[in-house]
Design a protein around this motif. Structure first.
Motif, PDB file in Angstrom:
ATOM      1  N   VAL A 121       0.843  -1.202   0.000  1.00 52.30           N
ATOM      2  CA  VAL A 121       0.000   0.000   0.000  1.00 52.30           C
ATOM      3  C   VAL A 121       0.877   1.250   0.000  1.00 52.30           C
ATOM      4  CG1 VAL A 121      -1.679   1.336   1.333  1.00 52.30           C
ATOM      5  CG2 VAL A 121      -1.980  -1.135   1.081  1.00 52.30           C
ATOM      6  N   LEU A 122       1.920   1.256   0.826  1.00 49.83           N
ATOM      7  CA  LEU A 122       2.828   2.407   0.859  1.00 49.83           C
ATOM      8  C   LEU A 122       3.505   2.614  -0.499  1.00 49.83           C
ATOM      9  CD1 LEU A 122       4.427   1.944   4.395  1.00 49.83           C
ATOM     10  CD2 LEU A 122       2.935   3.821   3.668  1.00 49.83           C
ATOM     11  N   GLN A 123       3.868   1.534  -1.168  1.00 51.46           N
ATOM     12  CA  GLN A 123       4.465   1.646  -2.496  1.00 51.46           C
ATOM     13  C   GLN A 123       3.475   2.212  -3.502  1.00 51.46           C
ATOM     14  OE1 GLN A 123       5.841  -2.381  -3.115  1.00 51.46           O
ATOM     15  NE2 GLN A 123       7.935  -1.872  -2.511  1.00 51.46           N
ATOM     16  N   ALA A 124       2.222   1.806  -3.418  1.00 55.12           N
ATOM     17  CA  ALA A 124       1.198   2.338  -4.329  1.00 55.12           C
ATOM     18  C   ALA A 124       1.042   3.843  -4.128  1.00 55.12           C
ATOM     19  CB  ALA A 124      -0.135   1.622  -4.107  1.00 55.12           C
ATOM     20  N   ILE A 125       1.052   4.272  -2.875  1.00 57.43           N
ATOM     21  CA  ILE A 125       0.944   5.705  -2.578  1.00 57.43           C
ATOM     22  C   ILE A 125       2.147   6.450  -3.142  1.00 57.43           C
ATOM     23  CG2 ILE A 125       0.919   7.423  -0.720  1.00 57.43           C
ATOM     24  CD1 ILE A 125      -0.589   5.265   0.981  1.00 57.43           C
ATOM     25  N   LYS A 126       3.333   5.921  -2.869  1.00 54.62           N
ATOM     26  CA  LYS A 126       4.553   6.575  -3.327  1.00 54.62           C
ATOM     27  C   LYS A 126       4.610   6.645  -4.852  1.00 54.62           C
ATOM     28  CE  LYS A 126       9.558   6.417  -2.906  1.00 54.62           C
ATOM     29  NZ  LYS A 126      10.711   5.787  -2.262  1.00 54.62           N
TER      30      LYS A 126
END
Length: 141
Positions: A121-126
Motif C-alpha cells: 500500500v505504501l508503495q502504491a501511494i509513493k
C-alpha cells in the motif's frame, strides 16, 4: 467484496500519519517562470549579457523557490483535485481489493497487521505521487 472509497481514504490518511510521510510537489513551472522573467528583465536592462546574468540568477532563484517544500501527506491529499484523489484511491484499491472488511477501522487493522500488505500500500501511494505529480516522497529517518 465492494470497495468503499472513504474506507480507503481513511487507510491512506492513517498510514501517512503513522509513517509520517511527507511530499514535495515540484513546482517546475513556477521555477521556469521565474527564470524566464529574470532573463527578460536582464535583457531589458543589460542587453545580451543581461539575458545571461538574468537567466542564471533566475534559474538559481527558481530552483531555490521550488526545492524542499515538503508537506505532510494528509495536507497534500486535501489539496488534490477530486480526479487525482480518485486516481490515488484506485491505485490503493487495487492492492486491498482482495481483503474482506466491513469498515475503515477493520481495513486499517488488516493492513497494519500484515507487513507485506502495508509495504504494498505504501508503495502504491509513493508511486502515485512520483508518477502522477512528479513529487518527491520522504519518510523521516
Amino acid at each position: 467484496m465492494p470497495v468503499y472509497p472513504n474506507d480507503v481514504m481513511h487507510l491512506v490518511n492513517h498510514l501517512s500519519q503513522v509513517e509520517k510521510i511527507q511530499v514535495a510537489v515540484k513546482g517546475s513551472a513556477k521555477g521556469a517562470a521565474v527564470a524566464c522573467i529574470t532573463a527578460f528583465a536582464g535583457g531589458l536592462f543589460g542587453g545580451p549579457p543581461g539575458i545571461a546574468v538574468g537567466g542564471a540568477v533566475g534559474g538559481l532563484l527558481g530552483a531555490w523557490m521550488t526545492s524542499g517544500q515538503f508537506k505532510p501527506l494528509p495536507q497534500i491529499l486535501m489539496e488534490l483535485p477530486p480526479n487525482q484523489q480518485q486516481m490515488l484511491l484506485t491505485d490503493v484499491q487495487n492492492v486491498v481489493r482482495h481483503l474482506d472488511w466491513t469498515d475503515a477501522a477493520q481495513l486499517i487493522a488488516l493492513v497494519m497487521g500484515n507487513p507485506t500488505l502495508k509495504i504494498r500500500v505504501l508503495q502504491a501511494i509513493k508511486l502515485f505521487f512520483l508518477n502522477q505529480l512528479n513529487a518527491e516522497v520522504r519518510y523521516p529517518e
